[in-house]
Write a protein that holds these residues in place. Structure first.
Motif, PDB file in Angstrom:
ATOM      1  N   UNK A  16       0.778  -1.119   0.027  1.00 17.51           N
ATOM      2  CA  UNK A  16      -0.264   0.080  -0.018  1.00 17.51           C
ATOM      3  C   UNK A  16       0.811   1.295  -0.149  1.00 17.51           C
ATOM      4  N   UNK A  17       0.555   2.240  -0.799  1.00 20.55           N
ATOM      5  CA  UNK A  17       1.240   3.526  -0.898  1.00 20.55           C
ATOM      6  C   UNK A  17       0.559   4.488  -1.563  1.00 20.55           C
ATOM      7  N   UNK A  18       0.447   5.784  -1.228  1.00 23.96           N
ATOM      8  CA  UNK A  18      -0.367   6.664  -1.765  1.00 23.96           C
ATOM      9  C   UNK A  18      -1.649   6.401  -2.118  1.00 23.96           C
ATOM     10  N   UNK A  19      -2.075   6.362  -3.254  1.00 27.49           N
ATOM     11  CA  UNK A  19      -3.466   6.154  -3.604  1.00 27.49           C
ATOM     12  C   UNK A  19      -3.648   4.751  -4.362  1.00 27.49           C
ATOM     13  N   UNK A  20      -2.819   3.896  -3.899  1.00 21.23           N
ATOM     14  CA  UNK A  20      -2.644   2.520  -4.492  1.00 21.23           C
ATOM     15  C   UNK A  20      -2.530   1.592  -3.394  1.00 21.23           C
ATOM     16  N   UNK A  21      -3.326   0.577  -3.708  1.00 18.64           N
ATOM     17  CA  UNK A  21      -3.203  -0.645  -2.918  1.00 18.64           C
ATOM     18  C   UNK A  21      -3.087  -2.039  -3.529  1.00 18.64           C
ATOM     19  N   UNK A  42      -7.630  10.931  -8.944  1.00 18.08           N
ATOM     20  CA  UNK A  42      -7.551  11.206 -10.554  1.00 18.08           C
ATOM     21  C   UNK A  42      -6.377  10.834 -11.194  1.00 18.08           C
ATOM     22  N   UNK A  43      -5.093  11.379 -10.514  1.00 17.07           N
ATOM     23  CA  UNK A  43      -3.851  11.008 -10.907  1.00 17.07           C
ATOM     24  C   UNK A  43      -3.620   9.451 -11.145  1.00 17.07           C
ATOM     25  N   UNK A  44      -3.790   8.724  -9.946  1.00 15.30           N
ATOM     26  CA  UNK A  44      -3.591   7.467  -9.998  1.00 15.30           C
ATOM     27  C   UNK A  44      -4.475   6.595 -10.950  1.00 15.30           C
ATOM     28  N   UNK A  45      -5.601   7.021 -11.051  1.00 15.16           N
ATOM     29  CA  UNK A  45      -6.413   6.219 -11.788  1.00 15.16           C
ATOM     30  C   UNK A  45      -5.987   6.445 -13.415  1.00 15.16           C
ATOM     31  N   UNK A  46      -5.499   7.825 -13.643  1.00 17.45           N
ATOM     32  CA  UNK A  46      -5.084   8.002 -15.107  1.00 17.45           C
ATOM     33  C   UNK A  46      -3.924   7.280 -15.219  1.00 17.45           C
ATOM     34  N   UNK A  47      -2.862   6.946 -14.263  1.00 16.70           N
ATOM     35  CA  UNK A  47      -1.909   6.178 -14.485  1.00 16.70           C
ATOM     36  C   UNK A  47      -1.957   4.686 -14.587  1.00 16.70           C
ATOM     37  N   UNK A  79     -15.336   4.498  -7.437  1.00 16.03           N
ATOM     38  CA  UNK A  79     -14.142   5.296  -7.914  1.00 16.03           C
ATOM     39  C   UNK A  79     -12.721   4.705  -7.716  1.00 16.03           C
ATOM     40  N   UNK A  80     -12.692   3.541  -7.909  1.00 18.22           N
ATOM     41  CA  UNK A  80     -11.391   2.857  -7.761  1.00 18.22           C
ATOM     42  C   UNK A  80     -11.186   1.972  -9.219  1.00 18.22           C
ATOM     43  N   UNK A  81     -10.021   2.290  -9.742  1.00 15.66           N
ATOM     44  CA  UNK A  81      -9.686   1.607 -11.026  1.00 15.66           C
ATOM     45  C   UNK A  81      -8.936   0.210 -10.558  1.00 15.66           C
ATOM     46  N   UNK A  82      -9.117  -0.807 -11.044  1.00 13.59           N
ATOM     47  CA  UNK A  82      -8.423  -2.117 -10.726  1.00 13.59           C
ATOM     48  C   UNK A  82      -7.975  -2.750 -11.990  1.00 13.59           C
ATOM     49  N   UNK A  83      -6.714  -3.311 -11.804  1.00 15.62           N
ATOM     50  CA  UNK A  83      -6.004  -4.087 -12.658  1.00 15.62           C
ATOM     51  C   UNK A  83      -5.842  -5.350 -12.136  1.00 15.62           C
ATOM     52  N   UNK A  84      -6.103  -6.547 -12.831  1.00 18.94           N
ATOM     53  CA  UNK A  84      -6.070  -7.928 -12.480  1.00 18.94           C
ATOM     54  C   UNK A  84      -4.826  -8.659 -13.058  1.00 18.94           C
ATOM     55  N   UNK A  85      -4.104  -9.251 -12.229  1.00 18.65           N
ATOM     56  CA  UNK A  85      -2.725  -9.846 -12.665  1.00 18.65           C
ATOM     57  C   UNK A  85      -2.740 -11.566 -12.078  1.00 18.65           C
TER      58      UNK A  85
END
Length: 263
Positions: A16-21, A42-47, A79-85
């Motif tokens: 966990x760090x900043x706006x990411x988990x 906003x910035x974290x979701x754009x990234x 309001x959370x963008x998720x990437x699955x790996x």
């Protein structure tokens, strides 16, 4: 949480760090364990969306069969963008502490693949290299975290990535990733991060583990040659990721020549 096709139950928070988990999750209905990288703000979701774009581009070119983390899906939950790996094991930075791998296992294949499809990772470091399974597949690694990825351009920067990636408008080329690989290789050799010495000799030989001091002189010389080519301050002269795989140090051809010369 749920996507349009699956439900996920968090099993463990991995980071966990900043706006990411980052969390290990059980995916329903298959019950497979996967990793979700969740971004908020906003910035974290754009990234995160930018990372999904590059992961999708590489997947379309066959990254599933290379040394790049298997990307499975992306979706929004409120309001959370998720990437699955896929689930991987430990990072190279964790492994270096135990000296399991040797420098010949640097992730050249993954970097070569991203070079071939025109993507610059731009953040290669031990924490972004994962072992697939340090017990069952101890020599297999994969690259993760394409959050700073860029499209490759032909004009190259005259700075190492730590400088160029922070400069507005700086171009990116494979030389950025080659620099990162050189730093990784040197850190695996030394067991500590590279830029703490005052000279090349100081960096490589101070506190060198005894097992490396006993290594054949030609092997040390070949490794030094490879890292020197990877860390050339002029990106135009830096070895390419694909050429790294054919360097004598990785093909062991320098050992053959030393045997012939000594016989």
């Amino acid at each position: 949480m749920s996507s349009s096709t699956s439900a996920y139950r968090v099993q463990e928070i991995l980071g966990r760090g900043g706006f990411r988990t980052v969390a290990l999750c059980k995916k329903r209905p298959t019950n497979h364990l996967v990793v979700l990288k969740m971004s908020k703000g906003e910035k974290s979701i754009a990234a995160s969306e930018n990372e999904a774009t590059y992961l999708s581009r590489m997947r379309a070119k066959g990254s599933q069969d290379s040394n790049i983390v298997r990307y499975m899906d992306s979706f929004m939950v409120d309001d959370v963008h998720c990437l699955e790996f896929e689930r991987l094991d430990i990072s190279l930075s964790q492994d270096i502490e135990h000296h399991r791998l040797t420098v010949k296992e640097i992730p050249g294949q993954g970097s070569w693949f991203s070079e071939a499809v025109g993507v610059v990772h731009a953040d290669l470091k031990p924490a972004n290299v994962m072992l697939v399974d340090h017990v069952l597949q101890p020599l297999r690694v994969k690259l993760i975290d394409f959050g700073l990825a860029h499209v490759m351009v032909t004009k190259v920067s005259l700075c190492p990535p730590q400088i160029s990636r922070n400069a507005a408008g700086s171009p990116y080329s494979h030389a950025v990733d080659t620099w990162g690989l050189g730093c990784i290789a040197a850190e695996m050799w030394r067991g500590t991060s590279l830029f703490q010495g005052l000279s090349a000799a100081h960096m490589f030989y101070e506190e060198t583990p005894p097992e490396f001091k006993a290594a054949e002189e030609c092997d040390v010389s070949s490794f030094m040659d490879l890292v020197t080519e990877m860390l050339s301050m002029n990106p135009r002269e830096r070895i390419t990721p694909s050429d790294i795989l054919h360097h004598p140090f990785l093909e062991l051809s320098h050992l053959d020549s030393s045997r012939h010369s000594s016989s």
